[in-house]
Design a protein around this motif. Structure first.
Motif, PDB file in Angstrom:
ATOM      1  N   GLU A 209       0.838  -1.194   0.000  1.00 52.26           N
ATOM      2  CA  GLU A 209       0.000   0.000   0.000  1.00 52.26           C
ATOM      3  C   GLU A 209       0.874   1.245   0.000  1.00 52.26           C
ATOM      4  O   GLU A 209       1.927   1.293   0.631  1.00 52.26           O
ATOM      5  CB  GLU A 209      -0.912  -0.006   1.225  1.00 52.26           C
ATOM      6  CG  GLU A 209      -0.158  -0.078   2.546  1.00 52.26           C
ATOM      7  CD  GLU A 209      -1.075  -0.372   3.725  1.00 52.26           C
ATOM      8  OE1 GLU A 209      -2.185   0.171   3.764  1.00 52.26           O
ATOM      9  OE2 GLU A 209      -0.655  -1.150   4.610  1.00 52.26           O
ATOM     10  N   SER A 210       0.419   2.276  -0.706  1.00 51.49           N
ATOM     11  CA  SER A 210       1.169   3.529  -0.775  1.00 51.49           C
ATOM     12  C   SER A 210       0.554   4.616   0.098  1.00 51.49           C
ATOM     13  O   SER A 210       1.133   5.689   0.243  1.00 51.49           O
ATOM     14  CB  SER A 210       1.240   4.028  -2.227  1.00 51.49           C
ATOM     15  OG  SER A 210      -0.064   4.149  -2.772  1.00 51.49           O
ATOM     16  N   ASP A 211      -0.608   4.321   0.683  1.00 48.81           N
ATOM     17  CA  ASP A 211      -1.315   5.303   1.500  1.00 48.81           C
ATOM     18  C   ASP A 211      -1.615   4.723   2.879  1.00 48.81           C
ATOM     19  O   ASP A 211      -2.760   4.621   3.305  1.00 48.81           O
ATOM     20  CB  ASP A 211      -2.611   5.753   0.811  1.00 48.81           C
ATOM     21  CG  ASP A 211      -3.500   4.572   0.416  1.00 48.81           C
ATOM     22  OD1 ASP A 211      -3.050   3.409   0.521  1.00 48.81           O
ATOM     23  OD2 ASP A 211      -4.654   4.806   0.012  1.00 48.81           O
ATOM     24  N   ALA A 212      -0.553   4.357   3.579  1.00 51.60           N
ATOM     25  CA  ALA A 212      -0.684   3.665   4.859  1.00 51.60           C
ATOM     26  C   ALA A 212      -0.922   4.595   6.040  1.00 51.60           C
ATOM     27  O   ALA A 212      -1.265   4.148   7.134  1.00 51.60           O
ATOM     28  CB  ALA A 212       0.568   2.824   5.126  1.00 51.60           C
ATOM     29  N   GLY A 213      -0.706   5.904   5.846  1.00 56.82           N
ATOM     30  CA  GLY A 213      -0.853   6.862   6.937  1.00 56.82           C
ATOM     31  C   GLY A 213      -1.124   8.251   6.395  1.00 56.82           C
ATOM     32  O   GLY A 213      -1.477   8.422   5.222  1.00 56.82           O
ATOM     33  N   LEU A 214      -0.948   9.245   7.234  1.00 54.53           N
ATOM     34  CA  LEU A 214      -1.184  10.625   6.828  1.00 54.53           C
ATOM     35  C   LEU A 214      -0.118  11.064   5.826  1.00 54.53           C
ATOM     36  O   LEU A 214       1.081  10.988   6.103  1.00 54.53           O
ATOM     37  CB  LEU A 214      -1.168  11.546   8.047  1.00 54.53           C
ATOM     38  CG  LEU A 214      -2.319  11.362   9.049  1.00 54.53           C
ATOM     39  CD1 LEU A 214      -2.105  12.253  10.268  1.00 54.53           C
ATOM     40  CD2 LEU A 214      -3.662  11.657   8.389  1.00 54.53           C
ATOM     41  N   ALA A 215      -0.560  11.496   4.671  1.00 48.90           N
ATOM     42  CA  ALA A 215       0.362  11.905   3.608  1.00 48.90           C
ATOM     43  C   ALA A 215       1.294  12.994   4.093  1.00 48.90           C
ATOM     44  O   ALA A 215       0.864  13.981   4.692  1.00 48.90           O
ATOM     45  CB  ALA A 215      -0.422  12.378   2.390  1.00 48.90           C
ATOM     46  N   GLY A 216       2.577  12.800   3.856  1.00 48.05           N
ATOM     47  CA  GLY A 216       3.576  13.798   4.219  1.00 48.05           C
ATOM     48  C   GLY A 216       3.917  13.826   5.688  1.00 48.05           C
ATOM     49  O   GLY A 216       4.777  14.603   6.113  1.00 48.05           O
ATOM     50  N   LYS A 217       3.267  12.992   6.488  1.00 44.89           N
ATOM     51  CA  LYS A 217       3.529  12.970   7.932  1.00 44.89           C
ATOM     52  C   LYS A 217       3.966  11.567   8.347  1.00 44.89           C
ATOM     53  O   LYS A 217       5.127  11.211   8.214  1.00 44.89           O
ATOM     54  CB  LYS A 217       2.287  13.448   8.684  1.00 44.89           C
ATOM     55  CG  LYS A 217       1.932  14.904   8.362  1.00 44.89           C
ATOM     56  CD  LYS A 217       0.717  15.382   9.131  1.00 44.89           C
ATOM     57  CE  LYS A 217       0.401  16.838   8.783  1.00 44.89           C
ATOM     58  NZ  LYS A 217      -0.802  17.335   9.489  1.00 44.89           N
TER      59      LYS A 217
END
Length: 402
Positions: A209-217
């Motif tokens: 997955e490429s969106d495992a958390g808050l983007a940029g954080k």
């Protein structure tokens, strides 16, 4: 007495060992010489630009800014030429056209033409649940190995569903998107793939997955954590879900999720060729943890700190020659570059906290730590029988013993 009744068991054993050695050698020749960070925008069809100019622009973006070194795509000579131009390996999708089992004759003809092709790294055969069709997926792997014995196979399932059927694949692969669907399953699924791969000295692949958390954080930390803990368990190729989620597929500009992923690819980039030289772990050991992957305190149980979920039976044995004396990590113990040198890959159990790793050595050795900045191994000082080094949050390290 028939003399063949005495010699035949020995002959059978010799032939069996010889056959295994030939199979292992063939598998070794198929493996890519670099860890693969694979760009994908779907499979089972042609989901990439068909115009040469647009495909060229996509490759420019993913290799220069995204730090990918491979792309999953339907094969064409034009795409091969463009991939070669950008130094990107092709992972040919055999769920597109030609299809590995729906059109086996054209597929066989293509793979025979691609034997020894330096731009092709692997073939993609499957990537989802397969229910009762496990024997068919195993057949596909055997067929592709016969049609082209010079390139690796990448075949996957969901979680550990039927993963034993994929044991002959050069990359025994799966997806679980564990940060969103259960971080406690990260190691159980890794270990299931590792055990399946061990049957034929394969390597692990993973759809990540490429969106495992808050983007940029927190997202870059989580993406890196999945990579390093997986590499410790034998991961040697990652397919990142999914192109349209990390970039605009018309302008080929990365969004923040794509930039997060690019930073992870950049972190691992100096290590890729070395990671590829690390054999499948013969053992995987872990320390107990006081902080979980999210940097949250973990309570002791019965006066002892617990192991990470799935690694309860993977504590360092008391008689193992490397003992943890500081830090919280998982370690894959392997051989280096097909030879006799011991090498370990160490991954941080904490995605957000640095570790000071301390290892106590129980035998004479010359430990060398791979320096990502210089791209070289550098000696580690032994003091009182111990070596130490820093491990980045979610980071990984290679230590070679000479």
């Amino acid at each position: 007495m028939n003399r063949h009744s005495l010699t035949s068991p020995l002959l059978v054993a010799v032939l069996a060992l010889s056959s295994a050695a030939v199979a292992e050698d063939a598998s070794s020749r198929r493996r890519p010489g670099s860890y693969l960070a694979i760009f994908i925008n779907g499979y089972g069809g042609d989901h990439l630009p068909r115009e040469a100019e647009k495909f060229d622009k996509l490759l420019t973006a993913i290799t220069r800014e995204g730090h990918f070194n491979a792309i999953l795509c339907q094969y064409s000579p034009e795409r091969e030429e463009l991939c070669r131009k950008h130094g990107a390996a092709m992972v040919v999708d055999l769920l597109a056209d030609p299809h590995v089992y729906k059109s086996p004759d054209p597929c066989q003809a293509l793979l025979k033409r691609l034997r020894g092709n330096a731009t092709v790294a692997a073939y993609h055969l499957w990537s989802d649940r397969f229910g009762s069709t496990g024997p068919g997926r195993a057949r596909d792997i055997d067929n592709v190995h016969a049609w082209d014995p010079t390139h690796a196979t990448f075949s996957g399932t969901y979680k550990a569903d039927g993963i034993g059927y994929l044991a002959k694949s050069d990359f025994v692969s799966y997806y679980d998107f564990s940060w969103k669907r259960g971080p406690d399953k990260n190691f159980p699924h890794l270990l299931a793939a590792w055990k399946a791969a061990s049957a034929h000295d394969g390597r692990l692949g993973r759809y990540c997955e490429s969106d495992a958390g808050l983007a940029g954080k927190g997202n870059p930390n989580r993406l890196l954590y999945i990579q390093t803990t997986s590499i410790a368990c034998g991961l040697r190729a990652a397919m990142w879900h999914i192109g349209s989620r990390i970039m605009n597929m018309e302008t080929f500009r990365f969004n923040q999720y794509g930039l997060d992923l690019a930073s992870v690819n950049a972190y691992l980039k100096p290590m890729r060729e070395e990671i590829a030289k690390i054999g499948l772990p013969k053992a995987i050991y872990s320390t107990p943890i006081t902080m979980d992957a999210n940097h949250r305190p973990v309570e002791a149980k019965d006066g002892k700190q617990p192991m990470p979920p799935g690694l309860e039976n993977h504590a360092f044995p008391g008689d193992f020659w490397i003992q943890p004396a500081g830090g919280e990590f998982v370690m894959g113990v392997s051989k280096y570059d097909g030879g006799g040198k011991d090498v370990v890959f160490i991954a941080n159990h904490d995605a957000y906290g640095e570790q000071n790793v301390v290892l106590k050595l129980g035998r004479a050795a010359k430990p060398r730590l791979f320096n990502r900045a210089t791209g070289k191994y550098e000696p580690l000082t032994i003091s009182d029988g111990k070596i130490s080094f820093k491990l980045d949050p979610a980071g990984g390290a290679i230590v070679l013993f000479e």
